[in-house]
Design an enzyme around this catalytic site. Structure first.
Site, PDB file in Angstrom:
ATOM      1  N   SER A 179      38.501  36.868  38.976  1.00 13.98           N
ATOM      2  CA  SER A 179      37.845  38.039  39.565  1.00 13.98           C
ATOM      3  C   SER A 179      38.882  39.133  39.743  1.00 13.98           C
ATOM      4  O   SER A 179      40.098  38.881  39.650  1.00 13.98           O
ATOM      5  CB  SER A 179      37.224  37.693  40.923  1.00 13.98           C
ATOM      6  OG  SER A 179      38.236  37.511  41.903  1.00 13.98           O
ATOM      7  N   HIS A 182      41.188  38.066  42.539  1.00 12.78           N
ATOM      8  CA  HIS A 182      42.233  37.122  42.136  1.00 12.78           C
ATOM      9  C   HIS A 182      43.294  37.804  41.274  1.00 12.78           C
ATOM     10  O   HIS A 182      44.481  37.477  41.350  1.00 12.78           O
ATOM     11  CB  HIS A 182      41.616  35.935  41.403  1.00 12.78           C
ATOM     12  CG  HIS A 182      40.795  35.035  42.282  1.00 12.78           C
ATOM     13  ND1 HIS A 182      39.420  35.034  42.256  1.00 12.78           N
ATOM     14  CD2 HIS A 182      41.159  34.137  43.239  1.00 12.78           C
ATOM     15  CE1 HIS A 182      38.960  34.159  43.140  1.00 12.78           C
ATOM     16  NE2 HIS A 182      39.996  33.609  43.757  1.00 12.78           N
ATOM     17  N   LYS A 185      45.870  39.408  43.433  1.00 12.09           N
ATOM     18  CA  LYS A 185      46.833  38.436  43.955  1.00 12.09           C
ATOM     19  C   LYS A 185      47.890  38.095  42.902  1.00 12.09           C
ATOM     20  O   LYS A 185      49.063  37.880  43.236  1.00 12.09           O
ATOM     21  CB  LYS A 185      46.102  37.166  44.399  1.00 12.09           C
ATOM     22  CG  LYS A 185      45.215  37.351  45.621  1.00 12.09           C
ATOM     23  CD  LYS A 185      46.041  37.528  46.887  1.00 12.09           C
ATOM     24  CE  LYS A 185      45.201  37.344  48.127  1.00 12.09           C
ATOM     25  NZ  LYS A 185      45.988  37.394  49.374  1.00 12.09           N
TER      26      LYS A 185
END
Length: 389
Positions: A179, A182, A185
């Site tokens: 996503s 993510h 991150k």
């Protein structure tokens, strides 16, 4: 030790701050209250009522005699970030302060861009503040197991030894996020590794699995200290959602086949992992990675555990999976680093789930049934992702 918890008003940030304070550390929290604003935007609320941050801080002082300093501001604002670090002078910065929901980041272009800007720019400002004010500060950053995706090889703790055409090297484990959240991150991890390698920063990246639970020994000491309990399809985690559905007599909503496997961790272990990482800092120039999970289950297995633990009839409903993800996949994760530092995991048990049933039963009148149905799709059947504002 002086520890600054960024995102200290959140689901994990608040109980982490209490745990660190209870363990004798001098703690400050910072937040911009964005998570509370998402509730207003999405039209949902925490199952368990949560008090304003100042009420929480005052309540902790009453029950513990310990003071938690609080800062209000946004990490995207570099001036605020620098001023806060200069004022508190932390030994460790624990960074929870990011938009954390994959579905929220996939709503449309606006939410994807916001997630990337908020997370990546805020993290960069923290890095620069450390580098310019005090490079000895240890950055403990909450990452996610979702950075890795589901590769067809064992997931090592952050690094991979590679041999290619007769030559060997050590490199960051390849990432396949699922996503825009993510992905943000992953960008954080790469930026922090760069800061360690180029500037000599010290950092620990904690790639955390799906968290379940709502209570810690500290939050149980006073109702005003409660942390939030999300159950909706945007911010709720799967086990917490299943518990509420069981209590309400609703089917447990399993996306797709339910064979998708993920790492999970008890909230009590999350706060202890942060303590262990903070009290055992990385070396200067070291980008240390721990996979912060204790067990792995498929979604279907989690549903069975909840059903078997509940004293009542429970059914399962399989929904079309709104996400784009592999249903059948290999999943084996190395997660030894935190255990070697002293973590004694709370493994998923009927006792733990029964306590969650009690929380859900007490506040079931606050549930919005419609909020538990998924509305955000990674890819529409006949069109690309929505781009409306």
């Amino acid at each position: 030790m002086r520890i600054l918890v960024l995102g200290g008003d959140g689901y994990l940030g608040w109980p982490t701050a209490l745990h660190l304070s209870d363990c004798g550390h001098d703690v400050a929290v910072a937040d911009n209250m964005a998570r509370r604003a998402y509730d207003h935007e999405m039209g949902v609320q925490s199952l368990v009522p949560i008090e304003p941050l100042q009420v929480r801080v005052d309540a902790w002082r009453e029950v513990s005699g310990k003071t938690i300093t609080s800062y209000y501001g946004d990490l995207v604002d570099a001036e605020f970030t620098y001023a806060m670090v200069r004022d508190f002078r932390p030994d460790t910065i624990v960074h929870f302060a990011e938009q954390r929901a994959a579905p929220y980041s996939m709503i449309d272009r606006k939410h994807a861009v916001y997630t990337q800007q908020n997370n990546v720019v805020g993290n960069l400002n923290v890095m620069f503040a450390i580098q310019e004010i005090d490079p000895e500060i240890h950055l403990v950053k909450l990452g996610t197991m979702g950075e890795y995706g589901t590769p067809n090889i064992d997931i090592e703790e952050g690094w991979l030894e590679v041999e290619h055409k007769g030559r060997k090297d050590r490199m960051l484990f390849p990432k396949k996020p699922g996503s825009f959240y993510h992905l943000s991150k992953v960008h954080d991890s790469h930026n922090i590794e760069f800061g360690c390698r180029i500037w000599g920063l010290r950092a620990t990246d904690l790639n955390q699995g799906v968290v379940y639970g709502q209570e810690t020994p500290q939050t149980k000491r006073d109702p005003r200290l409660a942390t939030r309990f999300d159950y909706d399809a945007i911010f709720g985690t799967v086990l917490n959602r299943f518990v509420i559905q069981a209590v309400l007599g609703h089917p447990l909503t399993v996306y797709g086949s339910g064979t998708q496997t993920r790492g999970i961790i008890d909230i009590r272990d999350t706060v202890e992992c942060i303590r262990l990482a903070s009290e055992n800092p990385a070396e200067r120039g070291e980008f240390r990675v721990f996979n912060q999970m204790t067990e792995s289950f498929s979604v279907e297995e989690i549903a069975k555990v909840v059903a078997n633990s509940y004293d009542g009839s429970v059914t399962v409903e399989h929904l079309d999976n709104p996400r784009v993800e592999q249903s059948e996949h290999y999943y084996n994760v190395v997660h030894t680093g935190l255990v070697e530092l002293g973590l004694e995991p709370h493994l998923l048990s009927n006792t733990l789930i029964e306590s969650l049933f009690g929380v859900a039963e007490s506040f079931k009148h606050r549930v919005d049934d419609a909020a538990m149905r998924p509305t955000v799709k990674w890819r529409e059947a006949s069109s690309p992702m929505r781009t409306g504002d």
